[in-house]
Structure formats: C-alpha cells, structure tokens
Design an enzyme around this catalytic site. Structure first.
Site, PDB file in Angstrom:
ATOM      1  N   ASN A   1      -2.009   0.216   6.725  1.00 43.71           N
ATOM      2  CA  ASN A   1      -1.494  -1.039   7.299  1.00 43.71           C
ATOM      3  C   ASN A   1      -0.606  -1.817   6.319  1.00 43.71           C
ATOM      4  OD1 ASN A   1      -3.522  -1.962   5.643  1.00 43.71           O
ATOM      5  ND2 ASN A   1      -4.635  -3.082   7.233  1.00 43.71           N
TER       6      ASN A   1
ATOM      7  N   LYS B   1       0.820  -1.222   0.000  1.00 45.15           N
ATOM      8  CA  LYS B   1       0.000   0.000   0.000  1.00 45.15           C
ATOM      9  C   LYS B   1       0.858   1.279   0.000  1.00 45.15           C
ATOM     10  CE  LYS B   1      -3.915  -2.225   2.302  1.00 45.15           C
ATOM     11  NZ  LYS B   1      -4.948  -2.068   3.350  1.00 45.15           N
TER      12      LYS B   1
ATOM     13  N   HIS C   1      -2.314  -5.468   1.708  1.00 45.08           N
ATOM     14  CA  HIS C   1      -3.609  -6.145   1.600  1.00 45.08           C
ATOM     15  C   HIS C   1      -3.332  -7.560   1.120  1.00 45.08           C
ATOM     16  CE1 HIS C   1      -7.678  -7.193   0.306  1.00 45.08           C
ATOM     17  NE2 HIS C   1      -7.094  -7.690  -0.772  1.00 45.08           N
TER      18      HIS C   1
ATOM     19  N   GLU D   1      -9.611 -11.073  -7.302  1.00 51.08           N
ATOM     20  CA  GLU D   1      -8.712  -9.927  -7.138  1.00 51.08           C
ATOM     21  C   GLU D   1      -7.543 -10.002  -8.123  1.00 51.08           C
ATOM     22  OE1 GLU D   1      -9.857  -9.163  -2.439  1.00 51.08           O
ATOM     23  OE2 GLU D   1      -7.827  -9.811  -2.929  1.00 51.08           O
TER      24      GLU D   1
ATOM     25  N   TYR E   1     -12.541  -2.062  -3.569  1.00 53.39           N
ATOM     26  CA  TYR E   1     -13.018  -2.150  -2.179  1.00 53.39           C
ATOM     27  C   TYR E   1     -14.548  -2.015  -2.086  1.00 53.39           C
ATOM     28  CZ  TYR E   1      -8.393  -2.239   0.036  1.00 53.39           C
ATOM     29  OH  TYR E   1      -7.141  -2.610   0.476  1.00 53.39           O
TER      30      TYR E   1
ATOM     31  N   ARG F   1       2.728  -6.365   9.236  1.00 50.73           N
ATOM     32  CA  ARG F   1       2.006  -5.223   9.813  1.00 50.73           C
ATOM     33  C   ARG F   1       2.573  -4.810  11.173  1.00 50.73           C
ATOM     34  NH1 ARG F   1      -3.844  -7.363   7.709  1.00 50.73           N
ATOM     35  NH2 ARG F   1      -4.043  -6.021   5.871  1.00 50.73           N
TER      36      ARG F   1
HETATM   37  P1  CMP Z   1      -7.447  -4.479   3.903  1.00 48.11           P
HETATM   38  O1  CMP Z   1      -6.989  -5.841   4.311  1.00 48.11           O
HETATM   39  O2  CMP Z   1      -6.902  -3.932   2.645  1.00 48.11           O
HETATM   40  O3  CMP Z   1      -9.045  -4.463   3.814  1.00 48.11           O
HETATM   41  C1  CMP Z   1      -9.821  -3.314   4.052  1.00 48.11           C
HETATM   42  C2  CMP Z   1      -9.019  -2.142   4.515  1.00 48.11           C
HETATM   43  O4  CMP Z   1      -9.728  -1.097   5.109  1.00 48.11           O
HETATM   44  C3  CMP Z   1      -8.056  -2.584   5.613  1.00 48.11           C
HETATM   45  O5  CMP Z   1      -7.063  -3.445   5.080  1.00 48.11           O
HETATM   46  C4  CMP Z   1      -7.580  -1.234   6.137  1.00 48.11           C
HETATM   47  O6  CMP Z   1      -6.556  -0.681   5.327  1.00 48.11           O
HETATM   48  C5  CMP Z   1      -8.829  -0.367   5.957  1.00 48.11           C
HETATM   49  N1  CMP Z   1      -9.485  -0.012   7.217  1.00 48.11           N
HETATM   50  C6  CMP Z   1      -9.568   1.239   7.712  1.00 48.11           C
HETATM   51  N2  CMP Z   1     -10.256   1.244   8.853  1.00 48.11           N
HETATM   52  C7  CMP Z   1     -10.625  -0.013   9.116  1.00 48.11           C
HETATM   53  C8  CMP Z   1     -11.364  -0.636  10.165  1.00 48.11           C
HETATM   54  N3  CMP Z   1     -11.879   0.052  11.196  1.00 48.11           N
HETATM   55  N4  CMP Z   1     -11.541  -1.963  10.088  1.00 48.11           N
HETATM   56  C9  CMP Z   1     -11.039  -2.682   9.038  1.00 48.11           C
HETATM   57  N5  CMP Z   1     -10.346  -2.143   8.017  1.00 48.11           N
HETATM   58  C10 CMP Z   1     -10.133  -0.816   8.061  1.00 48.11           C
END
Ligand code: CMP
Length: 140
Positions: free
Chosen positions: A114, A11, A117, A128, A51, A104
């Site tokens: 984070n 990311k 993904h 995906e 998303y 992470r």
């Molecule tokens: P990812 O695994 O890419 O899937 C959804 C993304 O939403 C997650 O990682 C985070 O980068 C983002 N995100 C932001 N806020 C939240 C939250 N409260 N809970 C889960 N995902 C979040």
C-alpha cells in the site's frame, strides 16, 4: 494548530515503480516538510521489530517479507498537525477504501503493498522516528 513531526515510509512497491518523487510531491503539496529522509534496505530483524505490534496478526510474516523485498525510503515529516495531515493524504490502509486524490488511491497495489506507512499517533511518531533517525539527521 501545533507543529508536529511524524514518521513515514515509502514502501518497496513504490520504490520499485520509481514513485518516490511523485509521493514526495503530494506530501509537500499538502504542506508537510521532509526534514529527514534516507533510502534503506531493511533487514528482516529491523522489519520484524518495527512491526512487532502486529506480530500476532495473520499477515505479519507476509508483511515482513514484503517490507524487505526492496528498498524503502524512511522520512520525518514536519508541519501543522503533521500526524493527522499525513494520514489524510495517505488514505485508507486498503486502497479500495481510500478517497480519491490520496497516495494509496493513486499508487497502492493492495492492502499489503500500500505504498506508504504513516504514524497513527504523536506518541508512535516519536518512537518510530527514534527507531530510524538520530537527532542530527533531522534538519528542520
Ligand atoms: P501499515 O500502515 O504500514 O501498517 C501495517 C501494515 O500491514 C499495513 O500498512 C499493510 O501494509 C499491512 N497489511 C497487510 N494486510 C493487512 C490487513 N489485512 N490489515 C491491515 N494491514 C495489513
């Protein structure tokens, strides 16, 4: 064990800090092969579509803005149990809950920024991967 393919994104928070190689090192050390990889600037439409499953979540708008805030590296990872293996090496969504040694825990800045993904199921991995890669761009 079966050989699987999964989908990964490095990311914008990680590309900004020049962590692509450090993250790839962890993926490869865990036994995953990077069989497809490209660096992209996502469009807003791409980030929204990717998303879409989170469209009703309160963090959706912020997530889309974050994902287009800089380049990402999209990847296809291959290996035994690749979906679960990648999830394990990534660590929990919230870095505060991630185990030591995970991507992470070491690199993520926040629950949103984070660093990576990873697909959460084989079915999502297929979808995906198809979202970003043609077959000819994946070389096992
Ligand atoms: P990812 O695994 O890419 O899937 C959804 C993304 O939403 C997650 O990682 C985070 O980068 C983002 N995100 C932001 N806020 C939240 C939250 N409260 N809970 C889960 N995902 C979040």
């Amino acid at each position: 064990m079966s050989v699987e393919r999964t989908f990964s994104i490095i990311k914008p928070d990680a590309t900004r800090r020049n962590l692509t190689g450090s993250i790839n090192q962890k993926l490869e050390a865990a036994g995953l092969r990077i069989v497809g990889q490209k660096r992209l600037q996502l469009t807003e439409a791409q980030a929204k579509a990717f998303y879409a499953v989170h469209a009703e979540r309160p963090f959706y708008g912020e997530l889309v803005s974050f994902m287009i805030s800089g380049p990402v590296v999209v990847q296809v990872l291959e290996g035994d149990n690749a979906v679960a293996k990648n999830r394990a090496i990534m660590g929990a969504t919230n870095p505060a809950n991630a185990e030591s040694g995970t991507i992470r825990k070491e690199f993520a800045e926040s629950i949103e920024a984070n660093s990576v993904h990873g697909s959460d199921s084989l079915e999502n991995a297929k979808n995906e991967i198809a979202f970003f890669f043609s077959e000819s761009e994946i070389v096992g």
